[in-house]
Design a protein around this motif. Sequence first.
Motif, PDB file in Angstrom:
ATOM      1  N   GLY A   2      33.064  31.339 -11.029  1.00 30.49           N
ATOM      2  CA  GLY A   2      32.044  32.186 -11.082  1.00 30.49           C
ATOM      3  C   GLY A   2      31.176  32.141  -9.864  1.00 30.49           C
ATOM      4  N   HIS A   3      31.067  31.004  -9.432  1.00 32.06           N
ATOM      5  CA  HIS A   3      29.930  30.693  -8.336  1.00 32.06           C
ATOM      6  C   HIS A   3      30.639  31.641  -7.004  1.00 32.06           C
ATOM      7  CE1 HIS A   3      32.263  27.536  -6.380  1.00 32.06           C
ATOM      8  NE2 HIS A   3      32.676  27.338  -7.311  1.00 32.06           N
ATOM      9  N   ILE A   5      31.618  34.392  -6.654  1.00 32.05           N
ATOM     10  CA  ILE A   5      31.238  35.788  -6.569  1.00 32.05           C
ATOM     11  C   ILE A   5      30.052  35.965  -5.745  1.00 32.05           C
ATOM     12  CG2 ILE A   5      30.122  37.631  -8.334  1.00 32.05           C
ATOM     13  CD1 ILE A   5      31.999  36.397 -10.411  1.00 32.05           C
ATOM     14  N   GLU A   6      28.972  35.046  -5.948  1.00 31.77           N
ATOM     15  CA  GLU A   6      27.721  35.271  -4.950  1.00 31.77           C
ATOM     16  C   GLU A   6      28.241  35.350  -3.498  1.00 31.77           C
ATOM     17  OE1 GLU A   6      25.488  31.633  -5.783  1.00 31.77           O
ATOM     18  OE2 GLU A   6      25.618  32.152  -7.859  1.00 31.77           O
ATOM     19  N   LYS A   8      31.145  36.297  -2.393  1.00 33.65           N
ATOM     20  CA  LYS A   8      32.405  37.125  -2.305  1.00 33.65           C
ATOM     21  C   LYS A   8      32.216  38.092  -0.930  1.00 33.65           C
ATOM     22  CE  LYS A   8      35.223  40.064  -4.729  1.00 33.65           C
ATOM     23  NZ  LYS A   8      35.498  40.763  -6.378  1.00 33.65           N
TER      24      LYS A   8
END
Length: 91
Positions: A2-3, A5-6, A8
């Motif tokens: 998830g981290h 995504i920041e 990406k």
Amino acid sequence: MGHMIEKKGDLLARVKRIAGQVSAVERGLDRDAGCAEILHLVAAVRGAVNGLLDEIVVDHLDEHVAKPGLSDAERKKGAEELMTVIRRYVK
């Protein structure tokens, strides 16, 4: 992850630049460029890939090894994942 995504957008931009550099190597080979030019192009690709790897390794360390609040098991797993990548990279 998830981290990831920041970052990406930035990571994808780097990958697209790397793809452009690889295409430059292909074009150089197609047009029979000299070996010195091809070496410079390949060295640029390698540098760009190393930079991408470095950024992702640091992010992995921050999120899966050094982040406060992780359990010992989570830290161990994060470290083992990183060791696997490093061993594969240095071969």
